[in-house]
Enzyme design. Structure first.
Site, PDB file in Angstrom:
ATOM      1  N   ASN A 121      -7.240  16.519  -9.785  1.00 43.53           N
ATOM      2  CA  ASN A 121      -8.107  15.410 -10.180  1.00 43.53           C
ATOM      3  C   ASN A 121      -9.508  15.988 -10.325  1.00 43.53           C
ATOM      4  O   ASN A 121     -10.173  16.264  -9.325  1.00 43.53           O
ATOM      5  CB  ASN A 121      -8.068  14.312  -9.098  1.00 43.53           C
ATOM      6  CG  ASN A 121      -9.055  13.199  -9.388  1.00 43.53           C
ATOM      7  OD1 ASN A 121      -9.660  13.153 -10.462  1.00 43.53           O
ATOM      8  ND2 ASN A 121      -9.231  12.306  -8.427  1.00 43.53           N
ATOM      9  N   LYS A 137     -12.114  14.613 -11.296  1.00 43.05           N
ATOM     10  CA  LYS A 137     -13.186  13.632 -11.051  1.00 43.05           C
ATOM     11  C   LYS A 137     -14.258  13.774 -12.152  1.00 43.05           C
ATOM     12  O   LYS A 137     -13.923  14.090 -13.286  1.00 43.05           O
ATOM     13  CB  LYS A 137     -13.737  13.772  -9.636  1.00 43.05           C
ATOM     14  CG  LYS A 137     -12.612  13.717  -8.584  1.00 43.05           C
ATOM     15  CD  LYS A 137     -13.091  13.546  -7.185  1.00 43.05           C
ATOM     16  CE  LYS A 137     -11.891  13.505  -6.235  1.00 43.05           C
ATOM     17  NZ  LYS A 137     -12.263  13.234  -4.846  1.00 43.05           N
ATOM     18  N   HIS A 161      -7.662   5.000  -7.095  1.00 42.29           N
ATOM     19  CA  HIS A 161      -8.312   6.029  -6.268  1.00 42.29           C
ATOM     20  C   HIS A 161      -9.356   5.352  -5.368  1.00 42.29           C
ATOM     21  O   HIS A 161     -10.026   4.403  -5.791  1.00 42.29           O
ATOM     22  CB  HIS A 161      -8.975   7.082  -7.164  1.00 42.29           C
ATOM     23  CG  HIS A 161      -9.382   8.297  -6.384  1.00 42.29           C
ATOM     24  ND1 HIS A 161     -10.516   8.314  -5.602  1.00 42.29           N
ATOM     25  CD2 HIS A 161      -8.791   9.501  -6.226  1.00 42.29           C
ATOM     26  CE1 HIS A 161     -10.603   9.491  -5.012  1.00 42.29           C
ATOM     27  NE2 HIS A 161      -9.563  10.232  -5.377  1.00 42.29           N
ATOM     28  N   GLU A 174     -12.222   6.126  -4.589  1.00 47.71           N
ATOM     29  CA  GLU A 174     -13.579   6.078  -5.143  1.00 47.71           C
ATOM     30  C   GLU A 174     -13.738   4.889  -6.089  1.00 47.71           C
ATOM     31  O   GLU A 174     -14.806   4.277  -6.149  1.00 47.71           O
ATOM     32  CB  GLU A 174     -13.896   7.419  -5.842  1.00 47.71           C
ATOM     33  CG  GLU A 174     -14.090   8.522  -4.801  1.00 47.71           C
ATOM     34  CD  GLU A 174     -13.702   9.919  -5.264  1.00 47.71           C
ATOM     35  OE1 GLU A 174     -13.531  10.142  -6.472  1.00 47.71           O
ATOM     36  OE2 GLU A 174     -13.564  10.795  -4.378  1.00 47.71           O
ATOM     37  N   GLU A 206      -3.944   9.123   0.250  1.00 46.61           N
ATOM     38  CA  GLU A 206      -5.216   9.830   0.353  1.00 46.61           C
ATOM     39  C   GLU A 206      -6.075   9.148   1.405  1.00 46.61           C
ATOM     40  O   GLU A 206      -6.766   8.161   1.105  1.00 46.61           O
ATOM     41  CB  GLU A 206      -5.960   9.792  -0.994  1.00 46.61           C
ATOM     42  CG  GLU A 206      -5.277  10.552  -2.110  1.00 46.61           C
ATOM     43  CD  GLU A 206      -6.288  11.083  -3.114  1.00 46.61           C
ATOM     44  OE1 GLU A 206      -6.147  12.242  -3.503  1.00 46.61           O
ATOM     45  OE2 GLU A 206      -7.228  10.364  -3.486  1.00 46.61           O
ATOM     46  N   GLY A 251     -12.933  15.088   0.208  1.00 41.21           N
ATOM     47  CA  GLY A 251     -14.205  15.772  -0.026  1.00 41.21           C
ATOM     48  C   GLY A 251     -14.976  16.078   1.241  1.00 41.21           C
ATOM     49  O   GLY A 251     -16.144  16.452   1.192  1.00 41.21           O
ATOM     50  N   SER A 259      -8.805  17.012   0.858  1.00 42.22           N
ATOM     51  CA  SER A 259      -9.143  18.363   1.313  1.00 42.22           C
ATOM     52  C   SER A 259      -7.946  19.305   1.384  1.00 42.22           C
ATOM     53  O   SER A 259      -7.837  20.110   2.308  1.00 42.22           O
ATOM     54  CB  SER A 259      -9.883  18.308   2.657  1.00 42.22           C
ATOM     55  OG  SER A 259     -11.106  17.595   2.518  1.00 42.22           O
TER      56      SER A 259
HETATM   57  P1  13P Z   1     -10.665  16.646  -2.318  1.00 45.18           P
HETATM   58  O1  13P Z   1      -9.465  17.555  -2.531  1.00 45.18           O
HETATM   59  O2  13P Z   1     -11.916  17.170  -2.944  1.00 45.18           O
HETATM   60  O3  13P Z   1     -10.818  16.230  -0.889  1.00 45.18           O
HETATM   61  O4  13P Z   1     -10.337  15.294  -3.153  1.00 45.18           O
HETATM   62  C1  13P Z   1      -9.132  14.662  -2.965  1.00 45.18           C
HETATM   63  C2  13P Z   1      -8.996  13.590  -3.962  1.00 45.18           C
HETATM   64  O5  13P Z   1      -9.702  12.592  -3.911  1.00 45.18           O
HETATM   65  C3  13P Z   1      -8.026  13.768  -5.041  1.00 45.18           C
HETATM   66  O6  13P Z   1      -7.853  12.605  -5.781  1.00 45.18           O
END
Ligand code: 13P
Length: 246
Positions: free
Chosen positions: A9, A11, A93, A95, A164, A170, A208
């Site tokens: 992803n 982002k 997601h 976010e 997740e 992150g 992560s």
């Molecule tokens: P990270 O791997 O940067 O923690 O992000 C995970 C994520 O949100 C994947 O959709």
């Protein structure tokens, strides 16, 4: 036997030049025996589709509209994603749930719209740190999944699910393999009650995932691959993670 799936992803990262470098790096590192996909920002879908021609890496998007078409400025429909060759789309997601106030029902409606156009939704669920500390992890993820089960009914077996934990995204904090497995088992049990296909469904872990922890996570009975953020932006790191899912 479920084929493992590793999804990058990206982002809101990238540029035409950076993407070209990342994709050519992936080309050198692959192929892998796991299924691999990259979910890229909308403006780069068409160019990425071209760059992936002849490669085993599949294309995905990071969101779609719940609507079919019409006066929805700024939205992208799942029909458009299908038209561009997307195999997957991430919906729900954390976010988007947090910054765009997406409800469980909206996420379910997006998943339904994606399936209607043959794009497989990767439906994300996960609890915040406060919810985990309050002992609400199971309640939260089950509520999030229940909305999707209720909306998709007999099509629920067609989705990919991703667990997740918000506190692990992150942050460098990863759920331990045991913590992740126990939530995955809860989710599979819930799917089992809804569809005969639950044993064939893939449940990804995200939060992560790095080259040094991927193999342990992917070795868990109900973890069928990963949804990778930061580590998907470096071809060498992403390749190690894809290999760990072999
Ligand atoms: P990270 O791997 O940067 O923690 O992000 C995970 C994520 O949100 C994947 O959709």
């Amino acid at each position: 036997m479920r084929k493992k799936l590793v999804v990058g992803n990206w982002k809101m990262h990238g540029s035409r030049a950076a993407n070209a470098a990342l994709l050519s790096g992936l080309k050198e590192q692959g192929p892998w025996s796991a299924e691999v996909a990259v979910c890229v920002p909308f403006p780069y879908l068409a160019e990425t589709a071209l760059a992936l021609t002849g490669q085993a890496v599949l294309l995905g998007a990071q969101d779609c509209s719940a609507f079919e078409q019409g006066a929805y400025t700024g939205e992208v429909s799942s029909a458009m994603l299908a038209d561009l060759g997307c195999r997957y789309v991430i919906v729900g997601h954390s976010e988007r749930r947090a910054y765009h106030h997406e409800s469980d029902q909206l996420v379910a409606d997006k998943a339904k719209a994606a399936l209607a156009h043959g794009v497989t939704p990767i439906v994300c669920v996960g609890e915040t740190l406060a919810e985990r500390e309050a002992g609400q992890t199971e309640t939260v993820v089950k509520r999030q999944l229940a909305a999707v089960i209720h909306t998709l009914t007999h099509c629920i077996g067609e989705i990919v699910l991703a667990y997740e934990p918000v506190w692990a995204i992150g942050t460098g904090l990863t759920a331990s393999p045991e913590q992740a497995q126990s939530v995955h088992a809860v989710l599979r049990t819930q799917l089992h009650a809804a569809t005969q296909k639950s044993d064939a469904m893939r449940i990804l872990y995200g939060g992560s995932v790095k080259p040094d922890n991927a193999a342990q996570l992917f070795a868990q009975a109900d973890i069928d691959g990963g949804l990778i953020g930061g580590a998907a932006l470096k071809a060498a790191d992403f390749a190690v993670i894809c290999r760990a899912a072999n």
